[in-house]
Scaffold this motif. Structure first.
Motif, PDB file in Angstrom:
ATOM      1  N   GLU A   1       0.833  -1.202   0.000  1.00 20.67           N
ATOM      2  CA  GLU A   1       0.000   0.000   0.000  1.00 20.67           C
ATOM      3  C   GLU A   1       0.870   1.255   0.000  1.00 20.67           C
ATOM      4  OE1 GLU A   1      -3.381   0.023   2.789  1.00 20.67           O
ATOM      5  OE2 GLU A   1      -2.943  -2.113   3.070  1.00 20.67           O
ATOM      6  N   LEU A   2       1.913   1.250   0.820  1.00 18.86           N
ATOM      7  CA  LEU A   2       2.821   2.404   0.856  1.00 18.86           C
ATOM      8  C   LEU A   2       3.506   2.605  -0.487  1.00 18.86           C
ATOM      9  CD1 LEU A   2       4.461   1.950   4.380  1.00 18.86           C
ATOM     10  CD2 LEU A   2       2.696   3.589   3.717  1.00 18.86           C
ATOM     11  N   ILE A   3       3.859   1.518  -1.133  1.00 18.34           N
ATOM     12  CA  ILE A   3       4.497   1.599  -2.449  1.00 18.34           C
ATOM     13  C   ILE A   3       3.569   2.272  -3.451  1.00 18.34           C
ATOM     14  CG2 ILE A   3       5.268   0.188  -4.411  1.00 18.34           C
ATOM     15  CD1 ILE A   3       6.502  -1.730  -2.298  1.00 18.34           C
ATOM     16  N   VAL A   4       2.283   1.925  -3.414  1.00 20.83           N
ATOM     17  CA  VAL A   4       1.315   2.539  -4.325  1.00 20.83           C
ATOM     18  C   VAL A   4       1.220   4.041  -4.064  1.00 20.83           C
ATOM     19  CG1 VAL A   4      -1.132   2.652  -4.933  1.00 20.83           C
ATOM     20  CG2 VAL A   4      -0.014   0.435  -4.704  1.00 20.83           C
ATOM     21  N   TYR A   5       1.136   4.433  -2.796  1.00 30.60           N
ATOM     22  CA  TYR A   5       1.068   5.866  -2.476  1.00 30.60           C
ATOM     23  C   TYR A   5       2.298   6.606  -2.986  1.00 30.60           C
ATOM     24  CZ  TYR A   5      -2.950   5.019   0.571  1.00 30.60           C
ATOM     25  OH  TYR A   5      -4.177   4.681   1.058  1.00 30.60           O
ATOM     26  N   LEU A   6       3.465   6.018  -2.828  1.00 20.55           N
ATOM     27  CA  LEU A   6       4.696   6.653  -3.303  1.00 20.55           C
ATOM     28  C   LEU A   6       4.711   6.746  -4.827  1.00 20.55           C
ATOM     29  CD1 LEU A   6       7.256   4.994  -0.901  1.00 20.55           C
ATOM     30  CD2 LEU A   6       6.717   7.430  -1.016  1.00 20.55           C
TER      31      LEU A   6
ATOM     32  N   ARG B   1       8.572  17.349  -1.095  1.00 19.95           N
ATOM     33  CA  ARG B   1       7.171  17.686  -1.376  1.00 19.95           C
ATOM     34  C   ARG B   1       6.380  16.421  -1.735  1.00 19.95           C
ATOM     35  NH1 ARG B   1       4.112  20.422  -5.904  1.00 19.95           N
ATOM     36  NH2 ARG B   1       2.774  21.913  -4.841  1.00 19.95           N
ATOM     37  N   ASN B   2       6.982  15.539  -2.522  1.00 21.06           N
ATOM     38  CA  ASN B   2       6.303  14.302  -2.909  1.00 21.06           C
ATOM     39  C   ASN B   2       6.130  13.342  -1.729  1.00 21.06           C
ATOM     40  OD1 ASN B   2       5.937  15.226  -5.488  1.00 21.06           O
ATOM     41  ND2 ASN B   2       7.672  14.117  -6.341  1.00 21.06           N
ATOM     42  N   ILE B   3       7.071  13.340  -0.798  1.00 17.22           N
ATOM     43  CA  ILE B   3       6.911  12.542   0.427  1.00 17.22           C
ATOM     44  C   ILE B   3       5.720  13.067   1.217  1.00 17.22           C
ATOM     45  CG2 ILE B   3       7.915  12.098   2.722  1.00 17.22           C
ATOM     46  CD1 ILE B   3       9.081  10.221   0.687  1.00 17.22           C
ATOM     47  N   PHE B   4       5.626  14.388   1.363  1.00 19.67           N
ATOM     48  CA  PHE B   4       4.496  14.974   2.088  1.00 19.67           C
ATOM     49  C   PHE B   4       3.174  14.707   1.370  1.00 19.67           C
ATOM     50  CE2 PHE B   4       7.540  18.246   4.041  1.00 19.67           C
ATOM     51  CZ  PHE B   4       7.708  17.478   5.180  1.00 19.67           C
ATOM     52  N   LYS B   5       3.187  14.729   0.035  1.00 20.37           N
ATOM     53  CA  LYS B   5       1.969  14.414  -0.719  1.00 20.37           C
ATOM     54  C   LYS B   5       1.570  12.954  -0.503  1.00 20.37           C
ATOM     55  CE  LYS B   5       1.664  16.027  -4.971  1.00 20.37           C
ATOM     56  NZ  LYS B   5       2.054  16.431  -6.338  1.00 20.37           N
ATOM     57  N   SER B   6       2.542  12.072  -0.435  1.00 22.29           N
ATOM     58  CA  SER B   6       2.257  10.662  -0.174  1.00 22.29           C
ATOM     59  C   SER B   6       1.683  10.478   1.233  1.00 22.29           C
ATOM     60  CB  SER B   6       3.525   9.818  -0.317  1.00 22.29           C
ATOM     61  OG  SER B   6       4.047   9.911  -1.622  1.00 22.29           O
ATOM     62  N   ALA B   7       2.265  11.165   2.209  1.00 19.56           N
ATOM     63  CA  ALA B   7       1.763  11.093   3.583  1.00 19.56           C
ATOM     64  C   ALA B   7       0.339  11.637   3.658  1.00 19.56           C
ATOM     65  CB  ALA B   7       2.678  11.874   4.525  1.00 19.56           C
ATOM     66  N   LEU B   8       0.079  12.710   2.929  1.00 20.08           N
ATOM     67  CA  LEU B   8      -1.274  13.271   2.879  1.00 20.08           C
ATOM     68  C   LEU B   8      -2.252  12.250   2.301  1.00 20.08           C
ATOM     69  CD1 LEU B   8      -3.143  15.729   3.251  1.00 20.08           C
ATOM     70  CD2 LEU B   8      -2.489  16.450   0.953  1.00 20.08           C
TER      71      LEU B   8
ATOM     72  N   VAL C   1      -1.993   9.009   2.442  1.00 12.85           N
ATOM     73  CA  VAL C   1      -2.180   7.975   3.460  1.00 12.85           C
ATOM     74  C   VAL C   1      -3.179   8.450   4.510  1.00 12.85           C
ATOM     75  CG1 VAL C   1      -1.060   6.736   5.365  1.00 12.85           C
ATOM     76  CG2 VAL C   1       0.074   6.882   3.141  1.00 12.85           C
ATOM     77  N   LEU C   2      -2.994   9.667   5.013  1.00  8.91           N
ATOM     78  CA  LEU C   2      -3.874  10.189   6.055  1.00  8.91           C
ATOM     79  C   LEU C   2      -5.302  10.363   5.558  1.00  8.91           C
ATOM     80  CD1 LEU C   2      -1.553  12.812   7.781  1.00  8.91           C
ATOM     81  CD2 LEU C   2      -2.138  10.504   8.557  1.00  8.91           C
ATOM     82  N   GLU C   3      -5.455  10.834   4.326  1.00  7.74           N
ATOM     83  CA  GLU C   3      -6.799  10.979   3.765  1.00  7.74           C
ATOM     84  C   GLU C   3      -7.467   9.622   3.613  1.00  7.74           C
ATOM     85  OE1 GLU C   3      -6.436  15.101   1.209  1.00  7.74           O
ATOM     86  OE2 GLU C   3      -5.947  13.211   0.214  1.00  7.74           O
ATOM     87  N   SER C   4      -6.704   8.626   3.246  1.00  3.22           N
ATOM     88  CA  SER C   4      -7.235   7.278   3.107  1.00  3.22           C
ATOM     89  C   SER C   4      -7.707   6.743   4.460  1.00  3.22           C
ATOM     90  CB  SER C   4      -6.175   6.360   2.512  1.00  3.22           C
ATOM     91  OG  SER C   4      -6.637   5.054   2.444  1.00  3.22           O
ATOM     92  N   VAL C   5      -6.930   6.966   5.491  1.00  2.00           N
ATOM     93  CA  VAL C   5      -7.299   6.526   6.837  1.00  2.00           C
ATOM     94  C   VAL C   5      -8.530   7.292   7.315  1.00  2.00           C
ATOM     95  CG1 VAL C   5      -6.563   6.536   9.256  1.00  2.00           C
ATOM     96  CG2 VAL C   5      -4.998   5.745   7.481  1.00  2.00           C
ATOM     97  N   ALA C   6      -8.556   8.597   7.072  1.00  2.00           N
ATOM     98  CA  ALA C   6      -9.681   9.426   7.516  1.00  2.00           C
ATOM     99  C   ALA C   6     -10.978   9.058   6.812  1.00  2.00           C
ATOM    100  CB  ALA C   6      -9.360  10.897   7.286  1.00  2.00           C
ATOM    101  N   ASN C   7     -10.898   8.513   5.604  1.00  6.90           N
ATOM    102  CA  ASN C   7     -12.087   8.142   4.845  1.00  6.90           C
ATOM    103  C   ASN C   7     -12.555   6.718   5.118  1.00  6.90           C
ATOM    104  OD1 ASN C   7     -12.407  10.601   3.550  1.00  6.90           O
ATOM    105  ND2 ASN C   7     -10.962  10.055   1.947  1.00  6.90           N
ATOM    106  N   SER C   8     -11.905   6.041   6.025  1.00  7.23           N
ATOM    107  CA  SER C   8     -12.257   4.650   6.320  1.00  7.23           C
ATOM    108  C   SER C   8     -12.629   4.510   7.800  1.00  7.23           C
ATOM    109  CB  SER C   8     -11.073   3.743   5.991  1.00  7.23           C
ATOM    110  OG  SER C   8     -11.341   2.442   6.412  1.00  7.23           O
ATOM    111  N   PRO C   9     -13.916   4.477   8.124  1.00  6.11           N
ATOM    112  CA  PRO C   9     -14.332   4.358   9.528  1.00  6.11           C
ATOM    113  C   PRO C   9     -13.789   3.098  10.207  1.00  6.11           C
ATOM    114  CG  PRO C   9     -16.205   4.880   8.130  1.00  6.11           C
ATOM    115  CD  PRO C   9     -15.046   4.598   7.220  1.00  6.11           C
ATOM    116  N   ASP C  10     -13.690   2.000   9.483  1.00  8.02           N
ATOM    117  CA  ASP C  10     -13.161   0.772  10.074  1.00  8.02           C
ATOM    118  C   ASP C  10     -11.709   0.950  10.502  1.00  8.02           C
ATOM    119  OD1 ASP C  10     -15.555  -0.525   9.706  1.00  8.02           O
ATOM    120  OD2 ASP C  10     -14.971  -1.377   7.772  1.00  8.02           O
TER     121      ASP C  10
END
Length: 114
Positions: free
Chosen positions: A20-25, A45-52, A54-63
């Protein structure tokens, strides 16, 4: 340190599969096992975009939110904190320059052009 390790450092306490991390990167033009270049504004900047992402993905998943909650923090507290971190990262990404922009070292831009 490679790019995937740098992304893991930026998203501490959120454990995702390496795939999953590889896909985000890769979605943000980074190769996961390439050496992280801290001197490169574009790489940072691209590392921060990848982290963003990841966080958006987590925030959009209630589980996922239920699974990540800490012992002293409720899900709503965690959701508030993650949203604050998303806002901070979004602001940081918008203010960071790329390598090309950093070369010109100018804060002006052309508003109108013929």
């Amino acid at each position: 340190m490679n790019n995937i390790q740098r992304l893991e450092m930026e998203t501490k306490s959120i454990s995702l599969n390496q795939s999953e991390l590889i896909v985000y990167l890769q979605e943000n033009n980074l190769q996961p096992h390439t050496e992280y270049n801290a001197q490169s504004a574009t790489n940072k900047r691209n590392i921060f975009k990848s982290a963003l992402s990841v966080l958006e993905s987590v925030a959009n998943s209630p589980d996922t939110l239920k699974n990540i909650k800490h012992e002293d923090m409720s899900v709503s507290d965690f959701a508030t904190n993650i949203q604050n971190r998303i806002d901070q990262l979004d602001h940081k990404i918008r203010t960071l320059k790329t390598d090309e922009q950093a070369q010109f070292n100018s804060n002006t831009f052309m508003l109108f052009d013929k």
